[in-house]
Design a protein around this motif. Structure first.
Motif, short mmCIF file in Angstrom:
data_model
loop_
_atom_site.label_atom_id
_atom_site.label_comp_id
_atom_site.label_asym_id
_atom_site.label_seq_id
_atom_site.Cartn_x
_atom_site.Cartn_y
_atom_site.Cartn_z
N GLU A 116 0.66 -1.21 -0.05
CA GLU A 116 -0.03 0.10 0.01
C GLU A 116 0.76 1.36 -0.05
O GLU A 116 0.51 2.08 -0.52
N GLU A 117 2.02 1.28 0.81
CA GLU A 117 2.86 2.49 0.61
C GLU A 117 3.58 2.71 -0.46
O GLU A 117 3.63 3.67 -1.03
N ILE A 118 3.94 1.52 -1.15
CA ILE A 118 4.85 1.66 -2.47
C ILE A 118 3.72 2.18 -3.49
O ILE A 118 4.38 2.77 -4.50
N GLU A 119 2.63 1.85 -3.26
CA GLU A 119 1.54 2.00 -4.43
C GLU A 119 1.32 3.52 -4.47
O GLU A 119 1.21 4.17 -5.54
N LYS A 120 1.34 4.05 -3.52
CA LYS A 120 1.24 5.56 -3.35
C LYS A 120 2.37 6.41 -3.91
O LYS A 120 2.07 7.44 -4.63
N LEU A 121 3.61 5.85 -4.05
CA LEU A 121 4.65 6.49 -4.92
C LEU A 121 4.45 6.54 -6.21
O LEU A 121 4.85 7.41 -6.91
N HIS A 123 1.85 7.52 -7.92
CA HIS A 123 0.72 7.93 -8.24
C HIS A 123 1.14 9.66 -8.25
O HIS A 123 0.49 10.26 -8.00
N ILE A 124 2.41 9.80 -7.96
CA ILE A 124 2.84 11.01 -7.55
C ILE A 124 3.55 12.03 -8.81
O ILE A 124 3.21 12.99 -9.06
N SER A 125 4.56 11.42 -9.63
CA SER A 125 5.06 11.97 -10.72
C SER A 125 4.21 12.50 -11.59
O SER A 125 3.00 11.85 -12.09
N ASP A 126 4.35 13.70 -12.22
CA ASP A 126 3.54 14.47 -13.39
C ASP A 126 4.18 14.05 -14.53
O ASP A 126 4.97 14.27 -15.22
N LEU A 127 3.28 12.99 -15.13
CA LEU A 127 3.69 12.25 -16.43
C LEU A 127 3.55 13.09 -17.71
O LEU A 127 4.04 13.01 -18.83
N SER A 128 3.25 14.23 -17.50
CA SER A 128 3.27 15.30 -18.62
C SER A 128 4.55 16.09 -18.92
O SER A 128 4.72 16.73 -19.88
N THR A 129 5.61 15.85 -17.77
CA THR A 129 6.62 16.47 -17.86
C THR A 129 7.93 15.65 -18.05
O THR A 129 7.82 14.62 -17.72
N PRO A 130 9.00 16.01 -18.74
CA PRO A 130 9.95 15.12 -18.94
C PRO A 130 10.54 14.48 -17.53
O PRO A 130 11.06 13.77 -17.47
N LEU A 131 10.71 15.41 -16.59
CA LEU A 131 11.21 15.12 -15.22
C LEU A 131 10.11 14.20 -14.43
O LEU A 131 10.77 13.36 -13.83
N GLY A 132 8.94 14.44 -14.65
CA GLY A 132 8.05 13.45 -14.12
C GLY A 132 8.12 12.24 -14.65
O GLY A 132 7.98 11.25 -14.14
N GLN A 133 8.22 12.11 -16.09
CA GLN A 133 8.27 10.72 -16.91
C GLN A 133 9.57 10.06 -16.47
O GLN A 133 9.61 8.91 -16.19
N PHE A 225 19.92 10.40 -8.20
CA PHE A 225 18.75 9.43 -7.78
C PHE A 225 18.14 9.72 -6.39
O PHE A 225 16.81 9.42 -6.20
N ARG A 226 19.09 9.91 -5.55
CA ARG A 226 18.58 9.92 -3.83
C ARG A 226 17.61 11.13 -3.88
O ARG A 226 16.55 11.05 -3.29
N ILE A 232 9.76 12.43 -4.51
CA ILE A 232 8.69 11.49 -4.87
C ILE A 232 7.99 11.35 -3.39
O ILE A 232 6.76 11.36 -3.14
N VAL A 233 8.76 11.04 -2.11
CA VAL A 233 8.50 10.36 -0.98
C VAL A 233 7.65 11.82 -0.32
O VAL A 233 6.57 11.84 0.37
N LYS A 234 8.29 13.05 -0.44
CA LYS A 234 7.94 14.08 0.19
C LYS A 234 6.50 14.59 -0.49
O LYS A 234 5.53 14.77 0.20
#
Length: 299
Positions: A116-121, A123-133, A225-226, A232-234
């Motif tokens: 459940e915890e990793i599933e939350k991660l 759904h965070i990134s904005d997939l419309s942006t290069p960095l989010g992807q 990477f870190r 993402i966690v924040k």
């Protein structure tokens, strides 16, 4: 004796003959610097003068600095290897560190994320942006393969095979292994490569073969990477601390909990010895114990 000369010769041995990673070499260098400083403070000018008594004083010195048993154990391993090198080069007659046993380590259970915890991660990134992807691709690949961050940072575009869903990984000692990845990781990687990565490359005139790039279009560092994972966690507002190696722990734990055999997990993780993988069985046993308690009528 010139400690700097011995240090340089040992580093060259690690790099050329042992094919050690820069990360490993740095640890050896730091441990040698600590030991050489101690020798100078004790008025010991030659590596031949180090014996069991000197080593005991050194260990006491390290414990007084509040170093953990794990840190002291690593220093002992480094210095044992260093003196093995000195023996080979006939700088010393014997290895005094063979007389010293490693500190007893408490076996801690690896920290991991629940599903459940990793599933939350995810759904965070904005997939419309290069960095989010990019960030989504990093997260998916780390969880899908269990590779180390240093290994992930070294992945090139050519190392990916989307036809069979595998990635070529160069691990410790430059040993190669192929790790499969699933549909979620493949979708995230293809999206990033076809869109986000191309846009990031426009920020530089130097083409990089590295899979993961930073905002300037150059190779993303292990520190990068870190920072990505921390963001993402924040953004996910998770109260648990998540570091890159925790995804590796999570990968191994989830596989074993789902019934994967230990040898297969060992191969996927790139562990030289099965004992390094067995630590994850403690988590798996706890999981099975909980299932038993919650499911058996007379538990």
């Amino acid at each position: 004796m010139n400690f700097d000369y011995l240090r340089e010769a040992f580093v060259e041995y690690l790099q050329v003959e042992k094919n050690a990673s820069p990360y490993t070499v740095k640890f050896y260098q730091d441990d040698l610097d600590t030991f050489f400083l101690f020798l100078k403070e004790e008025g010991i000018d030659h590596v031949k003068d180090v014996d069991y008594a000197v080593i005991r004083v050194f260990l006491t010195n390290q414990y007084q600095k509040n170093l953990s048993r794990r840190s002291v154990s690593r220093k002992l391993s480094s210095l044992r290897t260093f003196y093995r090198f000195l023996e080979r080069e006939e700088k010393v007659e014997s290895n005094p560190f063979l007389q010293v046993s490693q500190p007893k380590m408490s076996k801690s259970i690896p920290d991991f994320l629940y599903e459940e915890e990793i599933e939350k991660l995810f759904h965070i990134s904005d997939l419309s942006t290069p960095l989010g992807q990019r960030n989504q691709a990093i997260l998916e690949l780390l969880y899908a393969t269990g590779m180390r961050v240093s290994e992930c940072a070294n992945v090139k575009l050519a190392h990916l095979d989307f036809m069979i869903g595998t990635v070529l990984v160069r691990g410790k000692g430059n040993k190669e292994r192929y790790i499969p990845f699933g549909r979620y990781a493949q979708d995230a990687l293809e999206r990033y490569i076809q869109d986000g990565r191309r846009k990031l490359l426009k920020h530089t005139t130097d083409y990089s073969e590295s899979l993961f790039l930073n905002a300037r279009g150059t190779t993303l560092s292990t520190r990068g990477f870190r920072l990505v994972l921390n963001k993402i966690v924040k953004d996910a507002a998770l109260t648990v601390h998540v570091h890159p190696h925790k995804l590796r722990h999570t990968f191994a734990t989830h596989l074993l909990n789902a019934g994967a055999d230990l040898r297969s997990v060992q191969e996927l993780l790139g562990h030289k010895n099965l004992s390094a993988t067995q630590i994850y069985t403690h988590v798996s046993k706890d999981h099975l114990r909980n299932i038993y308690k919650n499911s058996h009528p007379r538990a």
